[in-house]
Design a protein around this motif. Structure first.
Motif, PDB file in Angstrom:
ATOM      1  N   VAL A 142       6.750  -5.423  -2.338  1.00  0.00           N
ATOM      2  CA  VAL A 142       8.011  -4.717  -2.116  1.00  0.00           C
ATOM      3  C   VAL A 142       9.110  -5.697  -1.681  1.00  0.00           C
ATOM      4  N   PHE A 150      10.579  -1.855  -5.470  1.00  0.00           N
ATOM      5  CA  PHE A 150       9.293  -2.385  -5.922  1.00  0.00           C
ATOM      6  C   PHE A 150       9.446  -3.858  -6.320  1.00  0.00           C
ATOM      7  N   ALA A 154       3.699  -4.953  -7.414  1.00  0.00           N
ATOM      8  CA  ALA A 154       3.354  -3.565  -7.045  1.00  0.00           C
ATOM      9  C   ALA A 154       2.452  -2.986  -8.129  1.00  0.00           C
ATOM     10  N   SER A 158       1.446   3.033  -7.954  1.00  0.00           N
ATOM     11  CA  SER A 158       1.622   3.074  -6.497  1.00  0.00           C
ATOM     12  C   SER A 158       2.975   3.704  -6.181  1.00  0.00           C
ATOM     13  N   SER A 160       6.371   4.385  -3.812  1.00  0.00           N
ATOM     14  CA  SER A 160       7.280   3.777  -2.830  1.00  0.00           C
ATOM     15  C   SER A 160       7.447   4.721  -1.652  1.00  0.00           C
ATOM     16  N   LYS A 161       8.078   4.228  -0.603  1.00  0.00           N
ATOM     17  CA  LYS A 161       8.263   5.042   0.596  1.00  0.00           C
ATOM     18  C   LYS A 161       9.095   6.281   0.272  1.00  0.00           C
ATOM     19  N   ASN A 222       6.285  -0.477   2.988  1.00  0.00           N
ATOM     20  CA  ASN A 222       5.164  -0.322   2.056  1.00  0.00           C
ATOM     21  C   ASN A 222       3.825  -0.198   2.788  1.00  0.00           C
ATOM     22  N   SER A 227       0.581   3.755  -1.190  1.00  0.00           N
ATOM     23  CA  SER A 227       0.825   2.328  -1.409  1.00  0.00           C
ATOM     24  C   SER A 227      -0.516   1.623  -1.562  1.00  0.00           C
ATOM     25  N   LYS A 229      -0.636  -1.655  -1.045  1.00  0.00           N
ATOM     26  CA  LYS A 229      -0.492  -2.877  -0.258  1.00  0.00           C
ATOM     27  C   LYS A 229      -0.388  -2.544   1.232  1.00  0.00           C
ATOM     28  N   SER A 230      -0.895  -1.371   1.618  1.00  0.00           N
ATOM     29  CA  SER A 230      -0.846  -0.983   3.030  1.00  0.00           C
ATOM     30  C   SER A 230      -2.068  -1.557   3.758  1.00  0.00           C
TER      31      SER A 230
END
Lengths: 351, 624
Positions: A142, A150, A154, A158, A160-161, A222, A227, A229-230
């Motif tokens: 992100v 993004f 990414a 997935s 986004s917030k 993110n 997500s 990538k959390s």
């Protein structure tokens, strides 16, 4: 980047390394990144690795591009020269700096926006050339500094917030690095310092293009459900293929392992990267096999971490160029100018 | 010097009239590119040089490898005029594609040499041009079996014929062959034979013409070299160790020449290791990035490019300006905008370089007039970049860069040392000398820098493109930003006395009008001044050699009622710079512009200036 001056107080009991430095001596300014940002953990891992390796801070040149990750070189190794270049172009500046003085350690810090989008060309070509460097991408999928767009890493699907679903295919930096001939390729997770520090140490000792992709969750933009990538997602899907112990040239090997579990890789400077296999069918000396393994796991939603590929007999750009041992920035007119006599000959040949 | 071409003759279309000239004429070769004509044509030029008669050849070539028209224009001038004159006295028409256009270029009374193997209708010729037909293809076909030989030796054969027609000493050509084919006797013999075949045919079948080369002694110790080779050599002597570049016409041969000379002169004799690093980068952005990195780390580094490369490099140029990193760029200009005319010449990157990148920026530009100055300015640019810690541009162009030019020999002094500028050493840091990376301690706007790795505890700083205080600490405070920007302006003032100063010529102020020019316009300008002088039109001249403009440039403009600014671009870019930097009334600067991609000619300049003068004063004098 901060106005706050960091106190220079040292705790008297802080441990010193072999050259008399405490960990504090490897720190930089106070980070201005968000609390809990994965990038700060990576900075801490770099500090730890350099301290443990007894590196003189001023012998490191740290370079970066633009973005949250690229701000971090200000937050470690305060006694090193640093260069916050332009967006996506750190690799070329690092390459030029490396050519000028082969004696320093070159640490390039970048992000997924900086390296995988605007800077993908330079990433690709610096790797291809085999520049002797440690190239770290702090990968959060992100754009943090511009608030949550993004990036090219990414994952497809997935979220986004703001709830937008990413439809583009992700760019896989470790796969690319292996394909392009990087001779040390690893992936770490900012949430796993015990894995990350030896990966960085191994990369520093490696002579050649060393690349580490560090999944580094962005707590602000993110780190939510949906997500990939959390912290939560990566912890759940992290498949470490090996555990690394970095053994310095000078250190005595004392730990015993059961036979067949470990692989020792002696690097150019004599240091040893000791791999404890966690996956029986993974071999970090098999580049094509590693690429297949990583991609197969990735297709299942797993995040493969560890030392993915290493060629201990790698060559670097200076070897390709056959440059002098003396750094070329130290050469003067005596070594560089062919002189009048040669010029007169040249003139005569042009008549 | 026996050039005779009265204006009257030039307007007659009488077949009996023919141009008579010794050591003062123009020969143009019209060829197809990829046919091997280039080396024969170069031999033609060199053989005349060897007879002590100055020549200036120009390649006019396409952006292509094979099959398109290409020309080689050779000006023969005992007086030593090296600019293009304009017009053609003898056309060697070897390309049917361009026949019609080539024919019209010939001066009345001039000559046309062509391959007469296939007969052409009378309508293909001109009444006022003398025709010299030689069945080159037929002779080659019956002499050689191999197709490539037939093609290549056709060129040598016309060289032989021309040597007879013009009176070029065949021994000189043979000596040139001997130098070229040293150790390749077979090639030498076959070339000599082709030359002889051409000579024999001309002696037996071609009528004498009025153009002649006569041995003279006007070449002296001058050398014959192109500007790209010269600049490359200047970089070798000037101590460049890192070269990063991306192939682009017309600059590629500069990087390649640098490589060649480095292989010869920069290999450590003891270890066999290289004292240089040359990277053919992935693009111009990476090229300049590497130069910035190397410059930051204390190596002398340069890149070479053309207009499109400058556009791509702009962001990095701004970084180097603001973060104060030595960078040397050699821009071999070509026709713009966009891809423009890649193989034609122009001076159209002046403004793009002077103010390259966003924000308030100004950059040092050097304008060499010929290969001699390409050598000198390339070496000097490396010094200036270190001294001023900023990008320095050497602005040459295709006309200088890719054409061999007779020029003063290269000069170097073994006592000369490199000016590495203000670099704080480990000893100075150890002694406790205050180090503020962006602090003006000497009052000249130039701060001190340190190379990475200098000292364990002192002298490290963080380089960035964001604003900072004098100690290199990130700051967005207004006063910090303004201090820095003002200091950069002070540095700019300092640069004025360090850059090459302008060359002034003329009447010490008596002339009412002045001329300002720069770069490759120089040889044509010198000749134009003489042409105008013959017409009693006297002008003072000033050749600008660098930007920032030293004060004397402004004084020159103020001293004259009117100043012609001669340039090879559409918009009068140097004129714009002059107006902008000196705040001068634009009406006083008259643009004389030539921008069709061909090098400007003396006739054009003299005509254009003469016309302006006539227009202003109808009773006044007339230029030729």
């Amino acid at each position: 980047m901060t106005y706050i001056t960091k106190p220079k107080l040292h705790h008297p009991t802080l441990a010193c390394n072999a050259i008399g430095f405490t960990r504090r001596d490897y720190e930089g300014k106070i980070s201005t990144l968000c609390a809990g940002c994965g990038h700060d953990s990576i900075s801490a891992a770099i500090i730890q690795a350099c301290w443990e390796l007894d590196i003189e801070p001023h012998r490191v040149a740290k370079l970066s591009g633009i973005g949250c990750s690229s701000k971090t070189p200000d937050y470690f190794l305060g006694q090193s020269h640093g260069f916050n270049t332009v967006h996506g172009r750190m690799p070329s500046v690092l390459t030029g700096a490396n050519l000028a003085n082969r004696d320093l350690l070159y640490l390039g810090v970048s992000g997924d926006g900086d390296s995988a989008s605007i800077g993908i060309g330079q990433f690709v070509h610096a790797i291809r050339r085999g520049v002797n460097m440690v190239y770290v991408v702090e990968n959060n999928g992100v754009y943090g500094l511009t608030k949550g767009q993004f990036s090219a890493t990414a994952d497809q699907g997935s979220k986004s917030k703001k709830g937008v679903v990413n439809t583009d295919s992700p760019l896989d930096l470790v796969g690319l690095a292996m394909q392009l001939g990087a001779t040390y390729v690893a992936r770490g997770f900012s949430g796993d310092k015990t894995q990350l520090v030896p990966l960085i140490k191994g990369a520093i000792a490696h002579k050649g293009a060393a690349f580490i992709d560090v999944i580094s969750p962005c707590v602000a933009f993110n780190n939510h459900a949906g997500s990939t990538k959390s912290y939560e997602y990566v912890r759940e899907h992290n498949e470490a293929v090996n555990r690394l112990d970095f053994i310095d040239v000078r250190a005595e090997i004392t730990v015993d392992y059961a036979e067949g579990e470990i692989v020792d890789v002696t690097q150019h400077d004599g240091s040893i990267v000791r791999l404890r296999k966690l996956s029986a069918d993974f071999n970090a000396h098999d580049r094509v096999g590693a690429m297949n393994y990583v991609h197969a796991r990735q297709a299942k939603g797993e995040v493969v971490t560890g030392l993915l590929y290493v060629d201990p007999d790698a060559h670097d750009l200076h070897e390709h160029f056959n440059t002098t041992e003396v750094p070329i920035n130290r050469l003067g007119v005596k070594e560089l100018s062919p002189g009048i006599a040669a010029l007169e000959k040249i003139n005569a040949g042009l008549r | 010097m026996t050039a005779h071409r009265s204006p009257l003759t030039a307007h007659e279309s009488d077949l009996r009239a023919r141009i008579e000239a010794t050591n003062d004429f123009v020969v143009k070769f019209a060829n197809v590119n990829g046919s091997g004509s280039a080396s024969a044509n170069e031999l033609f030029a060199r053989s005349i040089l060897r007879m002590g008669v100055p020549v200036s050849p120009r390649n006019i070539f396409p952006s292509n490898i094979q099959g398109l028209p290409t020309w080689y224009e050779v000006r023969v001038s005992e007086r030593g005029w090296l600019g293009r004159r304009g017009g053609v006295d003898l056309m060697v028409a070897m390309n049917p594609q361009t026949w019609d256009a080539d024919l019209t270029e010939i001066e009345p009374g001039g000559y046309l040499f062509y391959d007469s193997t296939r007969p052409l209708p009378a309508s293909k010729f001109r009444d006022d041009v003398h025709v010299l037909g030689m069945p080159l293809t037929a002779i080659c076909n019956r002499t050689y079996a191999d197709a490539r030989q037939r093609q290549l030796f056709k060129n040598i054969m016309y060289l032989g014929a021309l040597s007879v027609l013009l009176g070029i000493d065949a021994d000189e050509i043979q000596r040139l062959f001997a130098e070229q084919y040293k150790g390749k006797e077979k090639l030498l013999d076959s070339n000599v034979r082709a030359l002889e075949l051409g000579r024999e045919h001309a002696q037996q079948h071609l009528p004498p013409i009025g153009l002649h080369v006569r041995r003279a002694d006007n070449v002296g110790d001058k050398i014959f070299v192109d500007g790209n080779v010269a600049a490359a050599l200047g970089c070798v002597y000037g101590g460049a160790t890192v070269c990063a570049w991306y192939p682009i016409t017309p600059s590629s041969s500069l990087a390649e020449a640098f490589q060649k000379y480095c292989m010869k002169y920069r290999v450590d004799p003891e270890t066999g290791r290289n004292r240089f690093a040359i990277v053919q980068a992935e693009d111009e952005i990476a090229s300049i990035g590497m130069v910035v990195g190397a410059g930051w780390n204390g190596a002398r580094a340069f890149t070479t490019t053309a207009g499109p490369g400058i556009s791509l490099m702009s962001e990095f140029i701004g970084l180097a300006y603001f973060a104060e990193i030595p960078v040397t760029l050699i821009d071999v200009q070509r026709g713009g905008p966009s891809t423009g005319m890649p193989t034609r010449t122009q001076q159209s990157d002046v403004l793009a370089c002077a103010y390259a990148s966003h924000g308030d920026t100004k950059h040092v530009l050097l304008f060499p007039e010929d290969p001699h100055e390409c050598f000198e300015f390339a070496a000097q640019a490396l010094d200036l970049a270190d001294r001023l810690q900023t990008p320095v541009f050497v602005l040459t162009d295709l006309d200088i860069g890719m054409n061999q030019r007779l020029t003063a020999p290269f000069v170097w002094d073994d006592a000369r040392d490199y000016d590495r500028g203000k670099v704080m050493t480990a000893e100075e840091l150890e002694a406790g000398k205050d180090f503020g990376r962006y602090k003006d301690v000497d009052g000249d706007g130039i701060p001190y820098r340190t190379y990475p790795g200098t000292h364990a505890e002192r002298g490290a700083y963080f380089t960035r493109g964001t604003s900072r205080d004098p100690y290199a600490r990130y700051s967005e405070r207004g006063p910090d930003y303004v201090y820095n920007m003002e200091r950069l302006l002070k540095k700019w003032d300092t640069a004025k006395s360090l850059v090459p100063q302008p060359h002034l010529r003329g009447t010490s102020g008596e002339a009412r009008d002045g001329v300002i020019y720069y770069g490759s316009t120089s040889p044509a300008m010198s000749e134009a001044i003489e042409l105008l002088g013959k017409d009693s039109l006297v002008l003072d001249t000033l050749r600008v050699r660098a930007f920032p403009f030293p004060d004397v440039v402004g004084e020159f403009i103020r001293r004259h009622e009117r100043v012609f600014v001669v340039e090879q671009n559409r918009d009068g870019q140097l004129r714009t710079l002059l107006i902008n930097e000196f705040g001068i009334d634009p009406a006083r600067l008259v643009a004389i512009l030539h921008y069709d991609g061909t090098p400007v000619t003396a006739r054009f300049i003299a005509g254009a200036i003469g016309e302006r003068v006539r227009r202003a004063a109808p009773t006044g004098r007339v230029a030729s």
